[in-house]
Design a protein around this motif. Sequence first.
Motif, PDB file in Angstrom:
ATOM      1  N   GLY A  95      14.875   5.529  24.310  1.00 46.13           N
ATOM      2  CA  GLY A  95      15.464   6.516  23.449  1.00 46.13           C
ATOM      3  C   GLY A  95      15.715   6.436  22.010  1.00 46.13           C
ATOM      4  N   SER A  96      15.204   5.342  21.569  1.00 51.52           N
ATOM      5  CA  SER A  96      15.338   4.931  20.178  1.00 51.52           C
ATOM      6  C   SER A  96      14.218   5.502  19.407  1.00 51.52           C
ATOM      7  CB  SER A  96      15.467   3.489  19.818  1.00 51.52           C
ATOM      8  OG  SER A  96      16.821   3.078  20.853  1.00 51.52           O
ATOM      9  N   PRO A  97      14.254   6.063  18.128  1.00 49.49           N
ATOM     10  CA  PRO A  97      13.411   6.554  17.408  1.00 49.49           C
ATOM     11  C   PRO A  97      12.462   5.189  16.645  1.00 49.49           C
ATOM     12  CG  PRO A  97      15.239   6.644  16.076  1.00 49.49           C
ATOM     13  CD  PRO A  97      15.848   6.126  17.335  1.00 49.49           C
ATOM     14  N   MET A  98      11.246   5.322  16.512  1.00 46.19           N
ATOM     15  CA  MET A  98      10.259   4.337  15.804  1.00 46.19           C
ATOM     16  C   MET A  98       9.300   5.443  15.165  1.00 46.19           C
ATOM     17  SD  MET A  98       7.953   2.312  18.876  1.00 46.19           S
ATOM     18  CE  MET A  98       6.735   1.618  17.615  1.00 46.19           C
ATOM     19  N   VAL A  99       8.537   4.712  14.320  1.00 46.55           N
ATOM     20  CA  VAL A  99       7.333   5.422  13.418  1.00 46.55           C
ATOM     21  C   VAL A  99       6.165   4.479  13.601  1.00 46.55           C
ATOM     22  CG1 VAL A  99       8.708   6.650  12.049  1.00 46.55           C
ATOM     23  CG2 VAL A  99       8.198   4.729  11.603  1.00 46.55           C
ATOM     24  N   PHE A 100       5.071   5.173  13.692  1.00 52.10           N
ATOM     25  CA  PHE A 100       3.802   4.589  13.360  1.00 52.10           C
ATOM     26  C   PHE A 100       3.353   5.244  11.831  1.00 52.10           C
ATOM     27  CE2 PHE A 100       4.003   5.060  18.007  1.00 52.10           C
ATOM     28  CZ  PHE A 100       3.536   3.775  18.380  1.00 52.10           C
ATOM     29  N   VAL A 101       2.914   4.382  11.104  1.00 54.53           N
ATOM     30  CA  VAL A 101       2.702   4.751   9.812  1.00 54.53           C
ATOM     31  C   VAL A 101       1.171   4.073   9.304  1.00 54.53           C
ATOM     32  CG1 VAL A 101       5.078   5.030   8.975  1.00 54.53           C
ATOM     33  CG2 VAL A 101       3.780   2.635   8.592  1.00 54.53           C
ATOM     34  N   ARG A 102       0.453   4.882   8.547  1.00 55.50           N
ATOM     35  CA  ARG A 102      -0.798   4.315   8.293  1.00 55.50           C
ATOM     36  C   ARG A 102      -0.465   3.924   6.678  1.00 55.50           C
ATOM     37  NH1 ARG A 102      -5.279   3.648  10.033  1.00 55.50           N
ATOM     38  NH2 ARG A 102      -4.815   4.435  12.129  1.00 55.50           N
ATOM     39  N   TRP A 158      10.823   5.582   5.293  1.00 57.72           N
ATOM     40  CA  TRP A 158       9.285   6.071   5.726  1.00 57.72           C
ATOM     41  C   TRP A 158       8.879   7.438   5.475  1.00 57.72           C
ATOM     42  CZ3 TRP A 158       7.296   1.337   6.994  1.00 57.72           C
ATOM     43  CH2 TRP A 158       8.295   0.549   7.155  1.00 57.72           C
ATOM     44  N   SER A 159       8.399   7.657   4.137  1.00 57.06           N
ATOM     45  CA  SER A 159       8.072   8.889   3.758  1.00 57.06           C
ATOM     46  C   SER A 159       6.781   8.793   3.322  1.00 57.06           C
ATOM     47  CB  SER A 159       9.130   9.515   2.977  1.00 57.06           C
ATOM     48  OG  SER A 159       9.275   8.925   1.729  1.00 57.06           O
ATOM     49  N   VAL A 194       4.623   0.842  -0.657  1.00 54.38           N
ATOM     50  CA  VAL A 194       5.794  -0.109  -0.055  1.00 54.38           C
ATOM     51  C   VAL A 194       4.931  -1.858  -0.030  1.00 54.38           C
ATOM     52  CG1 VAL A 194       6.657   1.865   1.372  1.00 54.38           C
ATOM     53  CG2 VAL A 194       4.737   0.412   2.309  1.00 54.38           C
ATOM     54  N   SER A 195       5.773  -2.382   0.454  1.00 50.68           N
ATOM     55  CA  SER A 195       5.323  -3.746   0.559  1.00 50.68           C
ATOM     56  C   SER A 195       5.980  -4.121   1.934  1.00 50.68           C
ATOM     57  CB  SER A 195       5.850  -4.688  -0.426  1.00 50.68           C
ATOM     58  OG  SER A 195       5.719  -6.192   0.000  1.00 50.68           O
ATOM     59  N   LEU A 196       5.014  -4.412   2.969  1.00 45.73           N
ATOM     60  CA  LEU A 196       5.366  -4.770   4.217  1.00 45.73           C
ATOM     61  C   LEU A 196       5.272  -6.170   4.611  1.00 45.73           C
ATOM     62  CD1 LEU A 196       4.036  -1.789   6.283  1.00 45.73           C
ATOM     63  CD2 LEU A 196       6.174  -2.072   5.077  1.00 45.73           C
ATOM     64  N   THR A 197       5.852  -7.078   5.553  1.00 44.85           N
ATOM     65  CA  THR A 197       5.684  -8.400   5.898  1.00 44.85           C
ATOM     66  C   THR A 197       5.696  -8.012   7.275  1.00 44.85           C
ATOM     67  OG1 THR A 197       6.731  -9.327   4.283  1.00 44.85           O
ATOM     68  CG2 THR A 197       6.276 -10.592   5.891  1.00 44.85           C
ATOM     69  N   GLY A 198       4.564  -8.799   8.232  1.00 46.15           N
ATOM     70  CA  GLY A 198       4.736  -8.701   9.372  1.00 46.15           C
ATOM     71  C   GLY A 198       3.481  -9.232  10.202  1.00 46.15           C
ATOM     72  N   GLY A 209       0.682  -1.238  -0.049  1.00 49.85           N
ATOM     73  CA  GLY A 209       0.067   0.010  -0.208  1.00 49.85           C
ATOM     74  C   GLY A 209       0.848   1.273  -0.077  1.00 49.85           C
ATOM     75  N   LEU A 210      -0.003   2.489   0.272  1.00 52.66           N
ATOM     76  CA  LEU A 210       0.865   3.651   0.119  1.00 52.66           C
ATOM     77  C   LEU A 210       0.982   4.132   1.684  1.00 52.66           C
ATOM     78  CD1 LEU A 210       0.957   6.106  -2.023  1.00 52.66           C
ATOM     79  CD2 LEU A 210      -1.145   6.940  -1.106  1.00 52.66           C
ATOM     80  N   ILE A 211       2.295   4.841   1.901  1.00 44.52           N
ATOM     81  CA  ILE A 211       1.858   5.525   3.163  1.00 44.52           C
ATOM     82  C   ILE A 211       1.306   6.980   3.172  1.00 44.52           C
ATOM     83  CG2 ILE A 211       3.920   6.375   4.916  1.00 44.52           C
ATOM     84  CD1 ILE A 211       5.964   4.444   3.836  1.00 44.52           C
ATOM     85  N   SER A 212       0.367   6.975   4.126  1.00 43.39           N
ATOM     86  CA  SER A 212      -0.347   7.915   3.991  1.00 43.39           C
ATOM     87  C   SER A 212      -0.292   9.100   5.249  1.00 43.39           C
ATOM     88  CB  SER A 212      -2.054   7.717   3.788  1.00 43.39           C
ATOM     89  OG  SER A 212      -2.439   6.944   4.839  1.00 43.39           O
ATOM     90  N   GLN A 213       0.497   8.461   6.259  1.00 48.26           N
ATOM     91  CA  GLN A 213       0.529   9.214   7.343  1.00 48.26           C
ATOM     92  C   GLN A 213       1.957   8.498   8.200  1.00 48.26           C
ATOM     93  OE1 GLN A 213      -2.355   8.552  10.358  1.00 48.26           O
ATOM     94  NE2 GLN A 213      -2.649  10.847  10.339  1.00 48.26           N
ATOM     95  N   VAL A 214       2.559   9.456   8.873  1.00 46.21           N
ATOM     96  CA  VAL A 214       3.993   9.106   9.449  1.00 46.21           C
ATOM     97  C   VAL A 214       3.852   9.797  10.739  1.00 46.21           C
ATOM     98  CG1 VAL A 214       6.531   8.907   9.362  1.00 46.21           C
ATOM     99  CG2 VAL A 214       5.151   8.528   7.300  1.00 46.21           C
ATOM    100  N   LYS A 215       4.173   9.028  11.618  1.00 44.36           N
ATOM    101  CA  LYS A 215       4.230   9.848  12.899  1.00 44.36           C
ATOM    102  C   LYS A 215       5.388   9.208  13.824  1.00 44.36           C
ATOM    103  CE  LYS A 215       1.861  10.615  17.448  1.00 44.36           C
ATOM    104  NZ  LYS A 215       1.228  10.181  18.433  1.00 44.36           N
TER     105      LYS A 215
END
Length: 174
Positions: free
Chosen positions: A112-119, A143-144, A149-153, A99-105
């Motif tokens: 103290g490590s960075p991570m993201v929540f993506v829609r 992550w823009s 993208v194709s994600l496996t999880g 799918g398409l990354i439509s939101q990144v937080k």
Amino acid sequence: LGNTEKLLSFAREASGARNTSQINLFDSNPGFAAPLRIKLDPAEPVSKNQKLSWVKELLGLYVSDHPLSEFSKNIRAGFTKISEIPSKKLVDGLVKIGGLISQVKKVITKAGSPMVFVRIEDLTGNVEALVFPKIFEKDPEFWSLERVVSLTGRVSHRDNAVKFICETAEELAF
């Protein structure tokens, strides 16, 4: 957009000419000013994806087309539709979505490590994907917004909310 300054200047001139127009006693066409003309510079054509991005920004949704329509054949084969994720209860197995990354937080974990929540959205729905530091730190620029993208999880059903826990990610090309 390339001619914005010219258009603004033209509008100022037209407004000024309209406000200061005076009727000349010897004018053959009294009361009517000569029409102002503008010549615009040529511009590069705008890509389909850029136009779609502008529509989404203005209206909050895609109207005429969707950026994923070009990828729909690739996404159908071997991918789980996002709309099917909640009903399948795929908690133990790996799931592949596209799918398409439509939101990144971006957030910082307690460690103290960075991570993201993506829609991630496909043509059937959307889901929030959690990208933990181990995956995010491999390529933070990946992550823009608007990237296909194709994600496996794995699918998580905690707190009555469906989340996708990302384990691998790659850009989807057609």
